[in-house]
Design a protein around this motif. Structure first.
Motif, mmCIF file in Angstrom:
data_model
loop_
_atom_site.group_PDB
_atom_site.id
_atom_site.type_symbol
_atom_site.label_atom_id
_atom_site.label_comp_id
_atom_site.label_asym_id
_atom_site.label_seq_id
_atom_site.Cartn_x
_atom_site.Cartn_y
_atom_site.Cartn_z
ATOM 1 N N GLY A 79 0.822 -1.199 0.000
ATOM 2 C CA GLY A 79 0.000 0.000 0.000
ATOM 3 C C GLY A 79 0.853 1.245 0.000
ATOM 4 O O GLY A 79 2.022 1.223 -0.421
ATOM 5 N N PRO A 80 0.326 2.356 0.499
ATOM 6 C CA PRO A 80 1.082 3.608 0.531
ATOM 7 C C PRO A 80 2.352 3.467 1.370
ATOM 8 O O PRO A 80 2.375 2.746 2.371
ATOM 9 N N ASP A 81 3.413 4.162 0.953
ATOM 10 C CA ASP A 81 4.657 4.125 1.720
ATOM 11 C C ASP A 81 5.387 5.450 1.571
ATOM 12 O O ASP A 81 5.166 6.187 0.601
ATOM 13 N N ALA A 82 6.255 5.749 2.542
ATOM 14 C CA ALA A 82 7.003 7.007 2.502
ATOM 15 C C ALA A 82 8.205 6.949 3.442
ATOM 16 O O ALA A 82 8.146 6.325 4.511
ATOM 17 N N TYR A 83 9.258 7.609 3.036
ATOM 18 C CA TYR A 83 10.429 7.801 3.897
ATOM 19 C C TYR A 83 10.080 8.802 4.992
ATOM 20 O O TYR A 83 9.422 9.822 4.739
ATOM 21 N N VAL A 84 10.529 8.520 6.211
ATOM 22 C CA VAL A 84 10.291 9.413 7.348
ATOM 23 C C VAL A 84 11.619 9.980 7.821
ATOM 24 O O VAL A 84 12.502 9.252 8.285
ATOM 25 N N SER A 85 11.776 11.296 7.705
ATOM 26 C CA SER A 85 13.007 11.963 8.135
ATOM 27 C C SER A 85 12.984 12.203 9.639
ATOM 28 O O SER A 85 11.982 12.683 10.189
ATOM 29 N N PRO A 86 14.083 11.903 10.336
ATOM 30 C CA PRO A 86 14.139 12.174 11.776
ATOM 31 C C PRO A 86 14.066 13.665 12.093
ATOM 32 O O PRO A 86 13.764 14.048 13.211
ATOM 33 N N SER A 87 14.301 14.494 11.097
ATOM 34 C CA SER A 87 14.230 15.936 11.340
ATOM 35 C C SER A 87 12.813 16.406 11.634
ATOM 36 O O SER A 87 12.623 17.524 12.139
ATOM 37 N N TRP A 88 11.824 15.561 11.331
ATOM 38 C CA TRP A 88 10.421 15.932 11.576
ATOM 39 C C TRP A 88 9.992 15.672 13.018
ATOM 40 O O TRP A 88 8.955 16.147 13.450
ATOM 41 N N TYR A 89 10.765 14.892 13.760
ATOM 42 C CA TYR A 89 10.382 14.539 15.129
ATOM 43 C C TYR A 89 10.654 15.690 16.104
ATOM 44 O O TYR A 89 11.741 16.286 16.082
ATOM 45 N N ALA A 90 9.701 15.937 16.975
ATOM 46 C CA ALA A 90 9.945 16.877 18.072
ATOM 47 C C ALA A 90 11.066 16.350 18.963
ATOM 48 O O ALA A 90 11.836 17.134 19.542
ATOM 49 N N ASP A 182 5.710 13.793 17.895
ATOM 50 C CA ASP A 182 6.483 13.234 16.784
ATOM 51 C C ASP A 182 5.570 12.873 15.617
ATOM 52 O O ASP A 182 5.901 13.124 14.448
ATOM 53 N N ARG A 183 4.417 12.282 15.927
ATOM 54 C CA ARG A 183 3.468 11.915 14.853
ATOM 55 C C ARG A 183 2.979 13.156 14.123
ATOM 56 O O ARG A 183 2.853 13.159 12.891
ATOM 57 N N ALA A 184 2.721 14.222 14.874
ATOM 58 C CA ALA A 184 2.280 15.468 14.244
ATOM 59 C C ALA A 184 3.373 16.020 13.325
ATOM 60 O O ALA A 184 3.087 16.538 12.235
ATOM 61 N N GLY A 185 4.615 15.890 13.743
ATOM 62 C CA GLY A 185 5.720 16.361 12.924
ATOM 63 C C GLY A 185 5.860 15.560 11.633
ATOM 64 O O GLY A 185 6.121 16.125 10.564
ATOM 65 N N VAL A 186 5.680 14.255 11.738
ATOM 66 C CA VAL A 186 5.746 13.401 10.547
ATOM 67 C C VAL A 186 4.621 13.750 9.576
ATOM 68 O O VAL A 186 4.839 13.885 8.362
ATOM 69 N N ALA A 187 3.413 13.898 10.112
ATOM 70 C CA ALA A 187 2.267 14.239 9.261
ATOM 71 C C ALA A 187 2.491 15.573 8.560
ATOM 72 O O ALA A 187 2.209 15.725 7.366
ATOM 73 N N ALA A 188 3.027 16.553 9.283
ATOM 74 C CA ALA A 188 3.281 17.866 8.694
ATOM 75 C C ALA A 188 4.372 17.788 7.630
ATOM 76 O O ALA A 188 4.255 18.395 6.551
ATOM 77 N N ARG A 197 2.487 10.565 -3.122
ATOM 78 C CA ARG A 197 2.564 9.366 -2.282
ATOM 79 C C ARG A 197 2.833 9.736 -0.826
ATOM 80 O O ARG A 197 2.257 9.143 0.090
ATOM 81 N N ASP A 198 3.707 10.715 -0.624
ATOM 82 C CA ASP A 198 3.970 11.194 0.731
ATOM 83 C C ASP A 198 2.720 11.823 1.328
ATOM 84 O O ASP A 198 2.403 11.619 2.506
ATOM 85 N N GLN A 199 2.008 12.588 0.534
ATOM 86 C CA GLN A 199 0.794 13.250 1.004
ATOM 87 C C GLN A 199 -0.268 12.229 1.412
ATOM 88 O O GLN A 199 -0.991 12.435 2.392
ATOM 89 N N THR A 200 -0.339 11.113 0.678
ATOM 90 C CA THR A 200 -1.289 10.058 1.036
ATOM 91 C C THR A 200 -0.932 9.451 2.394
ATOM 92 O O THR A 200 -1.809 9.253 3.247
ATOM 93 N N VAL A 201 0.358 9.173 2.600
ATOM 94 C CA VAL A 201 0.785 8.596 3.877
ATOM 95 C C VAL A 201 0.502 9.572 5.019
ATOM 96 O O VAL A 201 0.115 9.158 6.122
ATOM 97 N N ALA A 202 0.628 10.858 4.777
ATOM 98 C CA ALA A 202 0.369 11.852 5.827
ATOM 99 C C ALA A 202 -1.036 11.712 6.375
ATOM 100 O O ALA A 202 -1.254 11.902 7.583
#
Length: 207
Positions: A79-90, A182-188, A197-202
């Protein structure tokens, strides 16, 4: 598939929705000669069994249908997939103790696979597949649009398959193991991406 409790998905309707959304899968069979895998579209019939039944077809020249299968077959749907950058985490700002990861949805469907050559069953199958993927078009193409003798000739080049699903492994890895900030940061971060594809995972990140 490795299924940590916080990523495991046991919701059958949700799993079925993920299978339908994936459209293309990889059919994997174990044989005495090793593993064989074929990418192909599948139809999920939810009326025949509690976990559903998968239908598809392979080329007659494909050795997978002629090679005896050891145990169950496996159909892999991504299904949907995306890379998650650690820079997005609080947490990065708080401790720095973060690393990259990947969010994704995956379903593994297992069951005994039956291959069939009956022309009428094949015609019914390709008609269903065509209707599924042509729906919504302004001028949907139908199998009956082509000459009957031409279609019958084409059917000789394929072999159908039926896979009643005996068990399902489903994984929805969407940052559930991270705290709310952290989840809010990833979604943003994913929402701000230019990649659809990233927008779908968000949209799938629990908030």
């Amino acid at each position: 598939m490795y299924l940590p409790p916080h990523f495991r998905d046991d919701d059958i309707p949700g799993i079925h929705a993920a299978i339908r959304a994936a459209r293309l899968c990889n059919l994997v069979t174990a044989t005495a000669d090793g593993l064989i895998a074929t990418p192909l579209p599948m139809i999920l019939d939810e009326t025949e069994a509690p976990n559903g039944v998968l239908y598809g077809h392979v080329a007659r020249a494909n050795p997978q249908w002629k090679t005896p299968v050891t145990g169950e077959a496996m159909a892999i749907f991504m299904g949907p997939d995306a890379y998650v950058s650690p820079s997005w985490y609080a947490t990065k700002q708080e401790t720095g103790k973060v690393v990259p990861t990947w969010n994704y949805v995956a379903v593994h469907a297992y069951g005994p696979v039956e291959f069939f050559e009956d022309a009428d069953r094949l015609l019914a199958l390709v008609t269903r597949l065509t209707r599924l993927h042509e729906q919504g078009r302004d001028k949907p193409w139908a199998v009956s649009d082509a000459p009957e003798d031409f279609i019958r000739g084409q059917l000789k080049g394929i072999v159908g398959l039926r896979l009643p699903i005996t068990r399902l492994d489903a994984k929805r890895k969407m940052s559930q193991n991270r705290n709310e900030a952290d989840r809010a940061g990833v979604a943003a971060g994913l929402s701000a991406s230019s990649d659809p594809r990233d927008q779908t995972v968000a949209t799938l990140i629990p908030r």
